[in-house]
Write a protein that holds these residues in place. Sequence first.
Motif, PDB file in Angstrom:
ATOM      1  N   TYR A 176       0.223  -1.034   0.153  1.00  0.00           N
ATOM      2  CA  TYR A 176       0.023   0.125   0.022  1.00  0.00           C
ATOM      3  C   TYR A 176       1.200   0.778  -0.273  1.00  0.00           C
TER       4      TYR A 176
ATOM      5  N   LEU B 163      -5.200   6.260   1.406  1.00  0.00           N
ATOM      6  CA  LEU B 163      -4.212   4.443   1.358  1.00  0.00           C
ATOM      7  C   LEU B 163      -4.815   3.774   0.297  1.00  0.00           C
TER       8      LEU B 163
ATOM      9  N   PHE C 124       3.496   0.838   2.711  1.00  0.00           N
ATOM     10  CA  PHE C 124       2.801  -0.335   3.186  1.00  0.00           C
ATOM     11  C   PHE C 124       2.801  -1.325   3.243  1.00  0.00           C
TER      12      PHE C 124
ATOM     13  N   GLU D 132      -7.928 -11.510   7.970  1.00  0.00           N
ATOM     14  CA  GLU D 132      -7.967 -10.032   8.337  1.00  0.00           C
ATOM     15  C   GLU D 132      -6.640  -9.883   8.239  1.00  0.00           C
ATOM     16  N   GLN D 133      -6.371  -8.457   7.749  1.00  0.00           N
ATOM     17  CA  GLN D 133      -4.468  -8.078   7.411  1.00  0.00           C
ATOM     18  C   GLN D 133      -3.452  -7.545   8.409  1.00  0.00           C
TER      19      GLN D 133
ATOM     20  N   PHE E 148      -0.168  -5.646   9.518  1.00  0.00           N
ATOM     21  CA  PHE E 148       0.217  -4.571   8.877  1.00  0.00           C
ATOM     22  C   PHE E 148       1.407  -3.774   9.509  1.00  0.00           C
ATOM     23  N   GLY E 149       2.680  -3.714   7.953  1.00  0.00           N
ATOM     24  CA  GLY E 149       4.520  -3.677   9.085  1.00  0.00           C
ATOM     25  C   GLY E 149       4.586  -2.216   9.239  1.00  0.00           C
ATOM     26  N   PRO E 150       5.583  -1.523  10.041  1.00  0.00           N
ATOM     27  CA  PRO E 150       5.585  -0.287  10.323  1.00  0.00           C
ATOM     28  C   PRO E 150       5.331   1.012   9.283  1.00  0.00           C
TER      29      PRO E 150
ATOM     30  N   ARG F 220       9.198   5.119   5.082  1.00  0.00           N
ATOM     31  CA  ARG F 220       8.917   6.876   4.690  1.00  0.00           C
ATOM     32  C   ARG F 220       9.681   7.138   4.029  1.00  0.00           C
TER      33      ARG F 220
ATOM     34  N   GLN G  33     -13.974  -3.590   8.641  1.00  0.00           N
ATOM     35  CA  GLN G  33     -12.454  -4.032   9.480  1.00  0.00           C
ATOM     36  C   GLN G  33     -12.378  -1.674   9.931  1.00  0.00           C
TER      37      GLN G  33
ATOM     38  N   PHE H 120      -9.669   0.230  12.035  1.00  0.00           N
ATOM     39  CA  PHE H 120      -7.785   0.647  12.379  1.00  0.00           C
ATOM     40  C   PHE H 120      -8.079   1.647  13.062  1.00  0.00           C
TER      41      PHE H 120
ATOM     42  N   GLN I 115      -4.928   4.512  13.705  1.00  0.00           N
ATOM     43  CA  GLN I 115      -3.270   4.933  12.799  1.00  0.00           C
ATOM     44  C   GLN I 115      -2.822   6.059  13.745  1.00  0.00           C
TER      45      GLN I 115
ATOM     46  N   GLY J  22       2.964   8.758  12.525  1.00  0.00           N
ATOM     47  CA  GLY J  22       3.955   7.959  12.129  1.00  0.00           C
ATOM     48  C   GLY J  22       4.171   6.629  12.119  1.00  0.00           C
ATOM     49  N   LYS J  23       3.032   5.394  12.876  1.00  0.00           N
ATOM     50  CA  LYS J  23       2.786   4.640  13.135  1.00  0.00           C
ATOM     51  C   LYS J  23       2.093   3.522  11.891  1.00  0.00           C
ATOM     52  N   GLY J  24       2.342   2.465  11.556  1.00  0.00           N
ATOM     53  CA  GLY J  24       1.389   1.341  10.905  1.00  0.00           C
ATOM     54  C   GLY J  24       0.052   1.631  11.833  1.00  0.00           C
ATOM     55  N   LEU J  25      -0.907   0.430  10.916  1.00  0.00           N
ATOM     56  CA  LEU J  25      -1.783   0.700  11.336  1.00  0.00           C
ATOM     57  C   LEU J  25      -2.494  -0.868  12.340  1.00  0.00           C
TER      58      LEU J  25
ATOM     59  N   SER K  17      -5.659  -2.963  14.031  1.00  0.00           N
ATOM     60  CA  SER K  17      -6.979  -3.069  13.509  1.00  0.00           C
ATOM     61  C   SER K  17      -7.452  -2.789  15.244  1.00  0.00           C
TER      62      SER K  17
ATOM     63  N   LEU L  98     -13.270  -5.883  13.580  1.00  0.00           N
ATOM     64  CA  LEU L  98     -13.527  -6.211  12.246  1.00  0.00           C
ATOM     65  C   LEU L  98     -14.907  -7.006  12.715  1.00  0.00           C
TER      66      LEU L  98
ATOM     67  N   LEU M 246      -9.446   4.163  10.535  1.00  0.00           N
ATOM     68  CA  LEU M 246     -10.281   4.486   9.091  1.00  0.00           C
ATOM     69  C   LEU M 246     -10.881   3.527   9.064  1.00  0.00           C
TER      70      LEU M 246
ATOM     71  N   LEU N 104      -8.342  -5.408   0.598  1.00  0.00           N
ATOM     72  CA  LEU N 104      -9.129  -3.950   1.895  1.00  0.00           C
ATOM     73  C   LEU N 104      -9.706  -2.744   0.255  1.00  0.00           C
TER      74      LEU N 104
ATOM     75  N   PHE O 129     -10.233   1.669   1.398  1.00  0.00           N
ATOM     76  CA  PHE O 129     -10.055   2.133   2.958  1.00  0.00           C
ATOM     77  C   PHE O 129     -10.925   3.767   2.413  1.00  0.00           C
TER      78      PHE O 129
END
Lengths: 118, 114
Positions: free
Chosen positions: A35, A43, A91, A106-107, A109-111, A114, B34, B36, B38, B41-44, B46, B49, B89, B102, B104
């Motif tokens: 993504y 996203l 991502f 369910e997915q 996600f990584g961090p 950037r 789902q 989420f 966030q 500066g970070k990821g998502l 969950s 769901l 999200l 997915l 979003f």
Amino acid sequence: DAGVIQSPRHEVTEMGQEVTLRCKPISGHNSLFWYRQTMMRGLELLIYFNNNVPIDDSGMPEDRFSAKMPNASFSTLKIQPSEPRDSAVYFCASSFGLRVQGYSYEQYFGPGTRLTVT
Amino acid sequence: KQEVTQIPAALSVPEGENLVLNCSFTDSAIYNLQWFRQDPGKGLTSLLLIQSSQREQTSGRLNASLDKSSGRSTLYIAASQPGDSATYLCAVRMFSGGYNKLIFGAGTRLAVHP
């Protein structure tokens, strides 16, 4: 489990340079998703793989973008040549992809990486 | 083409308020939905769901509802706290050709101030 691992976490490069982003999915997951997140477009799904095979790359913006998944534990997203408008957070996510009644898919996600292209 | 819309885009409230975040989608043929969180500066992460056959899911102070036929979902946050400040999200899962993906919404940016 360590979760989805992405590297590098931050990348700053000059326009025209090649950029390679890396992802290690969760062990046992057979679907992998790339993504891109920007303020303007939110996203967006770029490409996803199932059992290492690209299924849908309709979200890849241009030929400058390419993605590979040589094995179940590694994927790369490459931009060549990079441009300032490629600056975003990228991502990677993984999930189990077999269609089973009632499964959530369910997915995880990584961090994110950037990317800043100057 | 599925489109997911989240309203409001941003929300600022004092601590302790109960909140409702809205999500709407144009194609009701979703597999599940789902929510989420966030952080900057970070990821998502969950949160909840909901399968298409379900009406709601609850986790702690969070409750998500789904009305698939009308294309709507809400995320209810009870007794909001400053630690709830983040972007929320909504995403719907669709199947196409046997594979899922997915889609979003743009998110709701929440600020809870003491």
